[in-house]
Design a protein around this motif. Structure first.
Motif, PDB file in Angstrom:
ATOM      1  N   MET A 247       1.958  12.479  -9.147  1.00 24.54           N
ATOM      2  CA  MET A 247       1.118  13.673  -9.019  1.00 24.54           C
ATOM      3  C   MET A 247       1.980  14.926  -8.852  1.00 24.54           C
ATOM      4  O   MET A 247       1.686  15.975  -9.433  1.00 24.54           O
ATOM      5  CB  MET A 247       0.164  13.513  -7.834  1.00 24.54           C
ATOM      6  N   ASP A 248       3.043  14.813  -8.072  1.00 26.35           N
ATOM      7  CA  ASP A 248       3.962  15.941  -7.888  1.00 26.35           C
ATOM      8  C   ASP A 248       4.602  16.348  -9.206  1.00 26.35           C
ATOM      9  O   ASP A 248       4.725  17.544  -9.518  1.00 26.35           O
ATOM     10  CB  ASP A 248       5.050  15.578  -6.869  1.00 26.35           C
ATOM     11  N   GLU A 249       5.019  15.358  -9.994  1.00 29.57           N
ATOM     12  CA  GLU A 249       5.618  15.639 -11.300  1.00 29.57           C
ATOM     13  C   GLU A 249       4.623  16.340 -12.217  1.00 29.57           C
ATOM     14  O   GLU A 249       4.982  17.256 -12.970  1.00 29.57           O
ATOM     15  CB  GLU A 249       6.094  14.339 -11.960  1.00 29.57           C
ATOM     16  N   ALA A 250       3.366  15.885 -12.149  1.00 26.57           N
ATOM     17  CA  ALA A 250       2.340  16.488 -12.999  1.00 26.57           C
ATOM     18  C   ALA A 250       2.107  17.946 -12.607  1.00 26.57           C
ATOM     19  O   ALA A 250       1.948  18.810 -13.468  1.00 26.57           O
ATOM     20  CB  ALA A 250       1.038  15.695 -12.883  1.00 26.57           C
ATOM     21  N   ARG A 251       2.095  18.204 -11.302  1.00 19.40           N
ATOM     22  CA  ARG A 251       1.874  19.586 -10.835  1.00 19.40           C
ATOM     23  C   ARG A 251       3.051  20.493 -11.195  1.00 19.40           C
ATOM     24  O   ARG A 251       2.860  21.630 -11.616  1.00 19.40           O
ATOM     25  CB  ARG A 251       1.662  19.586  -9.320  1.00 19.40           C
ATOM     26  N   LYS A 252       4.269  19.991 -11.001  1.00 22.43           N
ATOM     27  CA  LYS A 252       5.457  20.815 -11.198  1.00 22.43           C
ATOM     28  C   LYS A 252       5.833  20.988 -12.672  1.00 22.43           C
ATOM     29  O   LYS A 252       6.210  22.082 -13.106  1.00 22.43           O
ATOM     30  CB  LYS A 252       6.644  20.214 -10.446  1.00 22.43           C
ATOM     31  N   TYR A 253       5.754  19.886 -13.423  1.00 25.61           N
ATOM     32  CA  TYR A 253       6.291  19.923 -14.787  1.00 25.61           C
ATOM     33  C   TYR A 253       5.244  19.632 -15.859  1.00 25.61           C
ATOM     34  O   TYR A 253       5.566  19.647 -17.052  1.00 25.61           O
ATOM     35  CB  TYR A 253       7.431  18.905 -14.919  1.00 25.61           C
ATOM     36  N   GLY A 254       4.005  19.338 -15.428  1.00 21.21           N
ATOM     37  CA  GLY A 254       2.967  19.017 -16.404  1.00 21.21           C
ATOM     38  C   GLY A 254       3.165  17.671 -17.067  1.00 21.21           C
ATOM     39  O   GLY A 254       2.614  17.392 -18.127  1.00 21.21           O
ATOM     40  N   TRP A 255       3.960  16.790 -16.406  1.00 18.51           N
ATOM     41  CA  TRP A 255       4.282  15.481 -16.989  1.00 18.51           C
ATOM     42  C   TRP A 255       3.186  14.482 -16.629  1.00 18.51           C
ATOM     43  O   TRP A 255       3.028  14.091 -15.486  1.00 18.51           O
ATOM     44  CB  TRP A 255       5.638  15.017 -16.469  1.00 18.51           C
ATOM     45  N   LEU A 256       2.403  14.047 -17.634  1.00 20.89           N
ATOM     46  CA  LEU A 256       1.217  13.234 -17.366  1.00 20.89           C
ATOM     47  C   LEU A 256       1.339  11.732 -17.645  1.00 20.89           C
ATOM     48  O   LEU A 256       0.606  10.950 -17.045  1.00 20.89           O
ATOM     49  CB  LEU A 256       0.035  13.791 -18.168  1.00 20.89           C
ATOM     50  N   PRO A 257       2.237  11.273 -18.557  1.00 20.95           N
ATOM     51  CA  PRO A 257       2.321   9.820 -18.804  1.00 20.95           C
ATOM     52  C   PRO A 257       2.573   9.005 -17.531  1.00 20.95           C
ATOM     53  O   PRO A 257       1.959   7.952 -17.333  1.00 20.95           O
ATOM     54  CB  PRO A 257       3.493   9.702 -19.785  1.00 20.95           C
ATOM     55  N   ALA A 258       3.484   9.490 -16.675  1.00 24.23           N
ATOM     56  CA  ALA A 258       3.775   8.762 -15.437  1.00 24.23           C
ATOM     57  C   ALA A 258       2.552   8.735 -14.528  1.00 24.23           C
ATOM     58  O   ALA A 258       2.298   7.745 -13.833  1.00 24.23           O
ATOM     59  CB  ALA A 258       4.949   9.418 -14.707  1.00 24.23           C
TER      60      ALA A 258
ATOM     61  N   LEU B 272       2.157   6.858  -6.793  1.00 20.39           N
ATOM     62  CA  LEU B 272       1.085   7.719  -7.281  1.00 20.39           C
ATOM     63  C   LEU B 272       1.310   9.172  -6.858  1.00 20.39           C
ATOM     64  O   LEU B 272       1.152  10.097  -7.664  1.00 20.39           O
ATOM     65  CB  LEU B 272      -0.258   7.216  -6.752  1.00 20.39           C
ATOM     66  N   GLU B 273       1.709   9.372  -5.608  1.00 23.10           N
ATOM     67  CA  GLU B 273       1.925  10.740  -5.113  1.00 23.10           C
ATOM     68  C   GLU B 273       3.101  11.415  -5.804  1.00 23.10           C
ATOM     69  O   GLU B 273       3.065  12.609  -6.098  1.00 23.10           O
ATOM     70  CB  GLU B 273       2.134  10.709  -3.597  1.00 23.10           C
ATOM     71  N   GLU B 274       4.154  10.645  -6.088  1.00 18.95           N
ATOM     72  CA  GLU B 274       5.300  11.203  -6.809  1.00 18.95           C
ATOM     73  C   GLU B 274       4.906  11.585  -8.235  1.00 18.95           C
ATOM     74  O   GLU B 274       5.356  12.625  -8.753  1.00 18.95           O
ATOM     75  CB  GLU B 274       6.452  10.193  -6.824  1.00 18.95           C
TER      76      GLU B 274
ATOM     77  N   ILE C 248       0.843  -1.203   0.000  1.00 16.20           N
ATOM     78  CA  ILE C 248       0.000   0.000   0.000  1.00 16.20           C
ATOM     79  C   ILE C 248       0.876   1.250   0.000  1.00 16.20           C
ATOM     80  O   ILE C 248       0.645   2.202  -0.754  1.00 16.20           O
ATOM     81  CB  ILE C 248      -0.931   0.003   1.229  1.00 16.20           C
ATOM     82  N   GLU C 249       1.903   1.237   0.861  1.00 20.88           N
ATOM     83  CA  GLU C 249       2.817   2.381   0.964  1.00 20.88           C
ATOM     84  C   GLU C 249       3.512   2.657  -0.364  1.00 20.88           C
ATOM     85  O   GLU C 249       3.599   3.815  -0.808  1.00 20.88           O
ATOM     86  CB  GLU C 249       3.857   2.096   2.048  1.00 20.88           C
ATOM     87  N   LEU C 250       4.005   1.603  -1.017  1.00 26.30           N
ATOM     88  CA  LEU C 250       4.737   1.767  -2.269  1.00 26.30           C
ATOM     89  C   LEU C 250       3.835   2.276  -3.391  1.00 26.30           C
ATOM     90  O   LEU C 250       4.206   3.190  -4.140  1.00 26.30           O
ATOM     91  CB  LEU C 250       5.380   0.438  -2.690  1.00 26.30           C
ATOM     92  N   CYS C 251       2.645   1.674  -3.511  1.00 26.78           N
ATOM     93  CA  CYS C 251       1.718   2.103  -4.563  1.00 26.78           C
ATOM     94  C   CYS C 251       1.290   3.549  -4.359  1.00 26.78           C
ATOM     95  O   CYS C 251       1.185   4.321  -5.314  1.00 26.78           O
ATOM     96  CB  CYS C 251       0.486   1.190  -4.575  1.00 26.78           C
ATOM     97  N   THR C 252       1.054   3.905  -3.096  1.00 25.34           N
ATOM     98  CA  THR C 252       0.651   5.280  -2.784  1.00 25.34           C
ATOM     99  C   THR C 252       1.785   6.246  -3.089  1.00 25.34           C
ATOM    100  O   THR C 252       1.562   7.332  -3.653  1.00 25.34           O
ATOM    101  CB  THR C 252       0.243   5.400  -1.301  1.00 25.34           C
ATOM    102  N   LYS C 253       3.010   5.852  -2.740  1.00 27.53           N
ATOM    103  CA  LYS C 253       4.172   6.707  -2.977  1.00 27.53           C
ATOM    104  C   LYS C 253       4.381   6.945  -4.471  1.00 27.53           C
ATOM    105  O   LYS C 253       4.639   8.082  -4.900  1.00 27.53           O
ATOM    106  CB  LYS C 253       5.420   6.062  -2.372  1.00 27.53           C
TER     107      LYS C 253
END
Length: 225
Positions: A137-148, A133-135, A126-131
């Motif tokens: 999301m951070d990339e998407a917010r900061k750099y607009g990178w959506l494939p990941a 996903l959250e990482e 659970i921790e790994l899958c959540t991590k």
């Protein structure tokens, strides 16, 4: 019998049993030796697994023991549980989602497996899958990178262990982020597509959608000026 080789001894026993005049007492002695040898190979492999975490020999010894069919089922099961739990521990140390999921499934299928370790592994999953996903999301917010982010959402849904609210938050971000980009780029086609996607998400930011719609109405006029 003197060479004390499992494969050779099994072959010799089979041949001797096919001879009507063969000495039954010697055959029984050979069978007892076969059990002793298979047990020794399995126990040595189990010791190696406990001491050094070396699992290939244990896998091979279990396969041999099952093929020979001379050992008690409880002995083989003990070896299988050891293999499953050591594999699970190794997967937990590697912290790889796919490997950990597989190891958990195998361990859960073995009677006598340590339930506490399995639960610990599930918590880590659970921790790994959540991590992941959250990482993403951070990339998407900061750099607009959506494939990941798309990949992380798919993985989280497939594993079925990440909190639904976190997945929903990621989906909203995935729908909203292209809308923010389209607003910045002021592109009519991009805006129309992004608005359609965002409107399909129940939790999407309505204010941003309305902002995009208003911009879309104004863009053709501005482009003509």
């Amino acid at each position: 019998m003197e060479r004390r080789n499992v494969a050779g001894l099994r072959t010799a026993i089979t041949m001797a049993e096919g001879e009507t005049e063969a000495d039954g007492a010697i055959i029984e002695e050979a069978k007892a030796l076969l059990i002793e040898l298979c047990t020794k190979v399995l126990e040595e492999a189990m010791d190696e697994a406990r001491k050094y975490g070396w699992l290939p020999a244990l896998k091979s010894a279990i396969a041999t023991a099952e093929a020979e069919g001379v050992l008690e089922a409880t002995v083989i099961q003990e070896a299988k549980v050891l293999l499953a739990m050591k594999s699970l521990r190794a997967a937990m140390e590697r912290r790889n989602v796919a490997g950990l999921k597989t190891a958990i499934t195998v361990a859960e299928g073995e009677a006598g497996a340590d339930g506490a370790i399995i639960e610990e592994a599930k918590a880590l999953l659970i921790e790994l899958c959540t991590k992941v996903l959250e990482e993403a999301m951070d990339e998407a917010r900061k750099y607009g990178w959506l494939p990941a982010l798309k990949s992380a959402i798919a993985t989280a849904e497939a594993e079925g262990v990440v909190d639904a609210t976190v997945i929903q938050e990621a989906k909203v971000l995935l729908a909203t982020q292209p809308l923010r980009v389209a607003i910045k780029q002021r592109d009519v086609a991009g805006l129309m597509t992004a608005i359609t996607v965002a409107e399909g998400e129940a939790e999407a930011d309505r204010a941003i959608i309305e902002e995009a719609k208003a911009l879309l109405l104004n863009l053709p006029t501005k482009l003509l000026q």
